[in-house]
Design a protein around this motif. Structure first.
Motif, PDB file in Angstrom:
ATOM      1  N   PHE A 143      -6.022  24.960   6.623  1.00  0.00           N
ATOM      2  CA  PHE A 143      -6.470  25.754   7.758  1.00  0.00           C
ATOM      3  C   PHE A 143      -5.509  26.886   8.086  1.00  0.00           C
ATOM      4  O   PHE A 143      -5.881  27.865   8.709  1.00  0.00           O
ATOM      5  N   GLY A 144      -4.251  26.721   7.720  1.00  0.00           N
ATOM      6  CA  GLY A 144      -3.263  27.762   7.982  1.00  0.00           C
ATOM      7  C   GLY A 144      -2.043  27.228   8.704  1.00  0.00           C
ATOM      8  O   GLY A 144      -1.896  26.024   8.919  1.00  0.00           O
ATOM      9  N   SER A 145      -1.187  28.148   9.084  1.00  0.00           N
ATOM     10  CA  SER A 145       0.040  27.773   9.788  1.00  0.00           C
ATOM     11  C   SER A 145       0.140  28.584  11.070  1.00  0.00           C
ATOM     12  O   SER A 145      -0.531  29.604  11.230  1.00  0.00           O
ATOM     13  N   LEU A 146       0.956  28.115  11.978  1.00  0.00           N
ATOM     14  CA  LEU A 146       1.198  28.836  13.219  1.00  0.00           C
ATOM     15  C   LEU A 146       2.522  28.394  13.807  1.00  0.00           C
ATOM     16  O   LEU A 146       3.096  27.393  13.397  1.00  0.00           O
ATOM     17  N   LYS A 147       2.980  29.182  14.758  1.00  0.00           N
ATOM     18  CA  LYS A 147       4.224  28.860  15.439  1.00  0.00           C
ATOM     19  C   LYS A 147       3.898  28.338  16.828  1.00  0.00           C
ATOM     20  O   LYS A 147       3.284  29.040  17.624  1.00  0.00           O
ATOM     21  N   LEU A 148       4.325  27.114  17.084  1.00  0.00           N
ATOM     22  CA  LEU A 148       4.145  26.528  18.416  1.00  0.00           C
ATOM     23  C   LEU A 148       5.349  26.899  19.259  1.00  0.00           C
ATOM     24  O   LEU A 148       6.486  26.644  18.868  1.00  0.00           O
ATOM     25  N   ASN A 149       5.071  27.480  20.422  1.00  0.00           N
ATOM     26  CA  ASN A 149       6.171  27.913  21.266  1.00  0.00           C
ATOM     27  C   ASN A 149       6.068  27.378  22.691  1.00  0.00           C
ATOM     28  O   ASN A 149       6.855  27.752  23.541  1.00  0.00           O
ATOM     29  N   SER A 150       5.095  26.523  22.970  1.00  0.00           N
ATOM     30  CA  SER A 150       4.969  26.020  24.342  1.00  0.00           C
ATOM     31  C   SER A 150       4.199  24.710  24.377  1.00  0.00           C
ATOM     32  O   SER A 150       3.505  24.357  23.430  1.00  0.00           O
ATOM     33  N   ILE A 151       4.365  24.019  25.487  1.00  0.00           N
ATOM     34  CA  ILE A 151       3.582  22.823  25.797  1.00  0.00           C
ATOM     35  C   ILE A 151       2.902  23.104  27.128  1.00  0.00           C
ATOM     36  O   ILE A 151       3.550  23.511  28.088  1.00  0.00           O
ATOM     37  N   HIS A 152       1.605  22.873  27.168  1.00  0.00           N
ATOM     38  CA  HIS A 152       0.825  23.103  28.385  1.00  0.00           C
ATOM     39  C   HIS A 152       0.343  21.787  28.965  1.00  0.00           C
ATOM     40  O   HIS A 152       0.044  20.851  28.232  1.00  0.00           O
ATOM     41  N   ILE A 153       0.239  21.726  30.276  1.00  0.00           N
ATOM     42  CA  ILE A 153      -0.489  20.661  30.966  1.00  0.00           C
ATOM     43  C   ILE A 153      -1.893  21.239  31.137  1.00  0.00           C
ATOM     44  O   ILE A 153      -2.088  22.184  31.891  1.00  0.00           O
ATOM     45  N   SER A 154      -2.851  20.708  30.386  1.00  0.00           N
ATOM     46  CA  SER A 154      -4.212  21.243  30.381  1.00  0.00           C
ATOM     47  C   SER A 154      -5.140  20.381  31.206  1.00  0.00           C
ATOM     48  O   SER A 154      -4.999  19.165  31.235  1.00  0.00           O
ATOM     49  N   GLN A 155      -6.077  21.019  31.839  1.00  0.00           N
ATOM     50  CA  GLN A 155      -7.041  20.325  32.693  1.00  0.00           C
ATOM     51  C   GLN A 155      -8.357  20.194  31.934  1.00  0.00           C
ATOM     52  O   GLN A 155      -9.019  21.181  31.638  1.00  0.00           O
ATOM     53  N   ARG A 156      -8.710  18.945  31.587  1.00  0.00           N
ATOM     54  CA  ARG A 156      -9.943  18.695  30.842  1.00  0.00           C
ATOM     55  C   ARG A 156     -11.172  19.138  31.634  1.00  0.00           C
ATOM     56  O   ARG A 156     -11.176  19.101  32.857  1.00  0.00           O
ATOM     57  N   PHE A 157     -12.195  19.531  30.901  1.00  0.00           N
ATOM     58  CA  PHE A 157     -13.495  19.902  31.451  1.00  0.00           C
ATOM     59  C   PHE A 157     -13.442  21.148  32.334  1.00  0.00           C
ATOM     60  O   PHE A 157     -14.377  21.437  33.040  1.00  0.00           O
ATOM     61  N   THR A 158     -12.319  21.858  32.297  1.00  0.00           N
ATOM     62  CA  THR A 158     -12.197  23.111  33.030  1.00  0.00           C
ATOM     63  C   THR A 158     -11.666  24.149  32.049  1.00  0.00           C
ATOM     64  O   THR A 158     -10.683  23.887  31.357  1.00  0.00           O
ATOM     65  N   VAL A 159     -12.319  25.291  31.968  1.00  0.00           N
ATOM     66  CA  VAL A 159     -11.924  26.278  30.974  1.00  0.00           C
ATOM     67  C   VAL A 159     -11.446  27.567  31.622  1.00  0.00           C
ATOM     68  O   VAL A 159     -11.834  27.895  32.739  1.00  0.00           O
ATOM     69  N   ASP A 160     -10.593  28.273  30.865  1.00  0.00           N
ATOM     70  CA  ASP A 160     -10.130  29.580  31.327  1.00  0.00           C
ATOM     71  C   ASP A 160     -11.074  30.659  30.789  1.00  0.00           C
ATOM     72  O   ASP A 160     -12.107  30.353  30.193  1.00  0.00           O
ATOM     73  N   SER A 161     -10.721  31.901  30.972  1.00  0.00           N
ATOM     74  CA  SER A 161     -11.602  33.006  30.571  1.00  0.00           C
ATOM     75  C   SER A 161     -11.766  33.116  29.056  1.00  0.00           C
ATOM     76  O   SER A 161     -12.670  33.794  28.582  1.00  0.00           O
ATOM     77  N   PHE A 162     -10.902  32.438  28.277  1.00  0.00           N
ATOM     78  CA  PHE A 162     -11.007  32.454  26.820  1.00  0.00           C
ATOM     79  C   PHE A 162     -11.756  31.235  26.272  1.00  0.00           C
ATOM     80  O   PHE A 162     -11.906  31.087  25.069  1.00  0.00           O
ATOM     81  N   GLY A 163     -12.178  30.321  27.166  1.00  0.00           N
ATOM     82  CA  GLY A 163     -12.871  29.120  26.723  1.00  0.00           C
ATOM     83  C   GLY A 163     -11.944  27.965  26.388  1.00  0.00           C
ATOM     84  O   GLY A 163     -12.384  26.919  25.921  1.00  0.00           O
TER      85      GLY A 163
END
Length: 174
Positions: A143-163
């Motif tokens: 699938f590819g590679s990426l650089k992880l630079n953060s950890i988020h506390i995410s709220q399930r079932f709620t989306v931001d403007s990017f989905g």
């Protein structure tokens, strides 16, 4: 998975994540992004003919175990605080590719999806799929590679403007 019932609990969780950063995340990440790769697919349940979640396997590009160590130590820290009930000894590193919970086919038999006015998803019914051919075809897909630079506390079932899941807080590695 955390059940945070108040703004105060969300704030406490963000503070605990900051403690993790200061106590061990900075040492593990060496203050810079972690380079990861996503390659190969697996499924979450026991029967490849009845799959609900299909995911890409995630590992460090350098072959080290640093990301697994980091997330497992965060899990231990949150378990010790009582914010997470101990169910697992280790976090399964993965990137979800398909999840029947979020299926958006309103014509699927016996299934319908609803969203509330504020964008929250209401689960009605899952319909598993036969993943055997997908697993065979994409067993080693890169699938590819990426650089992880953060950890988020995410709220399930709620989306931001990017989905994406809405973020309640975060820490950065660098």
């Amino acid at each position: 998975m955390l059940v945070l019932l108040s703004e105060q609990e969300i704030q406490q969780t963000c503070e605990m994540l900051q403690q993790c950063k200061e106590e061990f995340i900075n040492d593990i990440s060496e203050g810079k992004p972690l380079e990861v790769e996503m390659a190969g697919i697996e499924y979450m349940n026991d029967d490849p003919g009845m799959v609900d979640v299909l995911y890409a396997k995630v590992h460090m590009k350098d072959g080290s175990n640093r990301l697994q160590e980091l997330v497992d130590r965060v899990l231990e820290h949150f378990q010790a605080s009582g914010l997470i009930v101990k169910e697992w000894n280790s976090v399964k590193l993965h990137a979800t590719v398909m999840n029947t919970l979020f299926r958006k086919d309103p014509n699927a038999e016996g299934r319908y999806n609803l969203y509330t006015a504020d964008g929250k998803y209401i689960f009605k019914e899952r319909e598993s799929f036969d993943g055997r051919n997908i697993l065979k075809l994409f067993e080693n897909f890169y699938f590819g590679s990426l650089k992880l630079n953060s950890i988020h506390i995410s709220q399930r079932f709620t989306v931001d403007s990017f989905g994406n899941y809405a973020s309640c807080g975060q820490i950065d590695f660098s």
